[in-house]
Scaffold this motif. Structure first.
Motif, mmCIF file in Angstrom:
data_model
loop_
_atom_site.group_PDB
_atom_site.id
_atom_site.type_symbol
_atom_site.label_atom_id
_atom_site.label_comp_id
_atom_site.label_asym_id
_atom_site.label_seq_id
_atom_site.Cartn_x
_atom_site.Cartn_y
_atom_site.Cartn_z
ATOM 1 N N GLY A 81 10.694 -2.342 -10.813
ATOM 2 C CA GLY A 81 9.922 -2.515 -9.721
ATOM 3 C C GLY A 81 10.180 -1.949 -8.175
ATOM 4 N N LEU A 83 9.335 -0.382 -5.623
ATOM 5 C CA LEU A 83 8.132 0.114 -4.811
ATOM 6 C C LEU A 83 8.189 1.405 -4.502
ATOM 7 N N GLU A 87 5.113 3.837 -5.540
ATOM 8 C CA GLU A 87 3.941 4.249 -4.741
ATOM 9 C C GLU A 87 4.153 5.751 -4.497
ATOM 10 N N TYR A 110 4.524 -6.135 -9.778
ATOM 11 C CA TYR A 110 4.340 -5.547 -8.658
ATOM 12 C C TYR A 110 2.858 -5.023 -8.463
ATOM 13 N N PRO A 112 0.321 -6.750 -7.248
ATOM 14 C CA PRO A 112 -0.256 -7.186 -5.994
ATOM 15 C C PRO A 112 0.162 -6.338 -4.809
ATOM 16 N N HIS A 113 1.496 -5.674 -4.893
ATOM 17 C CA HIS A 113 1.466 -4.535 -3.820
ATOM 18 C C HIS A 113 0.946 -3.453 -4.107
ATOM 19 N N LEU A 114 0.797 -2.782 -5.332
ATOM 20 C CA LEU A 114 0.225 -1.727 -5.639
ATOM 21 C C LEU A 114 -1.000 -1.355 -5.474
ATOM 22 N N LYS A 117 -3.012 0.604 -3.240
ATOM 23 C CA LYS A 117 -2.845 2.071 -3.329
ATOM 24 C C LYS A 117 -3.603 2.812 -4.166
#
Length: 242
Positions: A81, A83, A87, A110, A112-114, A117
């Protein structure tokens, strides 16, 4: 021949707001864009839940999911995880590939954050009987309650992603897919922007539990990217799918 669901999904002018069943797989979310040449696919589920089988099938449909992969087909760049590392990996893949993906059962932690991108993201979510996913840990003596609780928590996280993700999701039943490979791989190939494998007999053999084996990298090249960047290797597995 494309299934009725798949033909509707590819040609419909409106987004579908509810899933529609179709044998071993069903699609949720807005319709696909068949003319796109840029997309990213994340394959997830639960550990021991059939994601390696699905990832191996996706490779055979032409989806690059990494190079020099271990037997479980998990690209180290997308495991865990961190980030910042994730990224950076996305930026690197986007720079070299138009179509690519990866497999990591716990990716819902992870994604939802990625997702913002990723270019034209799509998710393949694999579902398997809870007891089957827990069998190995139970056999080695882990408490049944703890094993079931861990798997249930991962599935709950997947459900949360399912409810919130703004992108198309292909839900795959592991049990139904291995019993009925053709409609499964037909939908998978369309979903990941690939094509049906040339050797369906080899795919059927690969999909059987305990029989995972390598594929030739020459089968994994997609149009629009250089051969070295579009190659991936599926390692052999001696045990049930992850």
């Amino acid at each position: 021949m494309q299934s009725i669901l798949l033909r509707y999904w590819l040609s419909g002018s409106k987004a579908m707001t509810s899933p529609t069943t179709c044998g071993p797989a069903l699609v949720q979310g807005r319709r696909l864009a068949p003319d796109t040449d840029t997309l990213t696919v994340a394959i997830l589920g639960v550990p021991r839940g059939g994601t390696t089988m699905v990832a191996g099938a996706a490779i055979r449909c032409g989806l690059p999911i990494g190079t020099s992969l271990p037997g479980n087909l998990e690209d180290p760049d997308f495991v865990g995880g961190d980030l910042a590392r994730l990224e950076a990996a996305v930026v690197k893949r986007n720079a070299s590939l138009k179509v690519w993906g990866w497999k990591y059962p716990r990716a819902a932690g992870y994604l939802p954050h990625l997702l913002p991108k990723l270019r034209n993201p799509r998710i393949v979510m694999v579902w398997r009987d809870l007891m089957a996913t827990a069998a190995r840990r139970i056999a080695r003596g882990d408490p049944i309650y703890d094993v079931f609780l861990t798997a249930s928590r991962i599935q709950k996280r997947n459900l949360a992603l399912m409810a919130a993700a703004p992108c198309p999701i292909l839900h795959v039943s592991y049990e139904k897919a291995i019993l009925d490979p053709e409609p499964f791989v037909e939908m998978l190939a369309a979903f990941v922007g690939g094509k049906l494998p040339a050797d369906m007999n080899e795919l059927r053999a690969f999909m059987q539990p305990g029989s995972y084996k390598p594929v030739e990298s020459s089968e994994l090249i997609l149009a629009g990217a250089s051969a070295p960047d579009q190659q991936a290797t599926a390692g052999s597995r001696e045990n049930e799918p992850a």
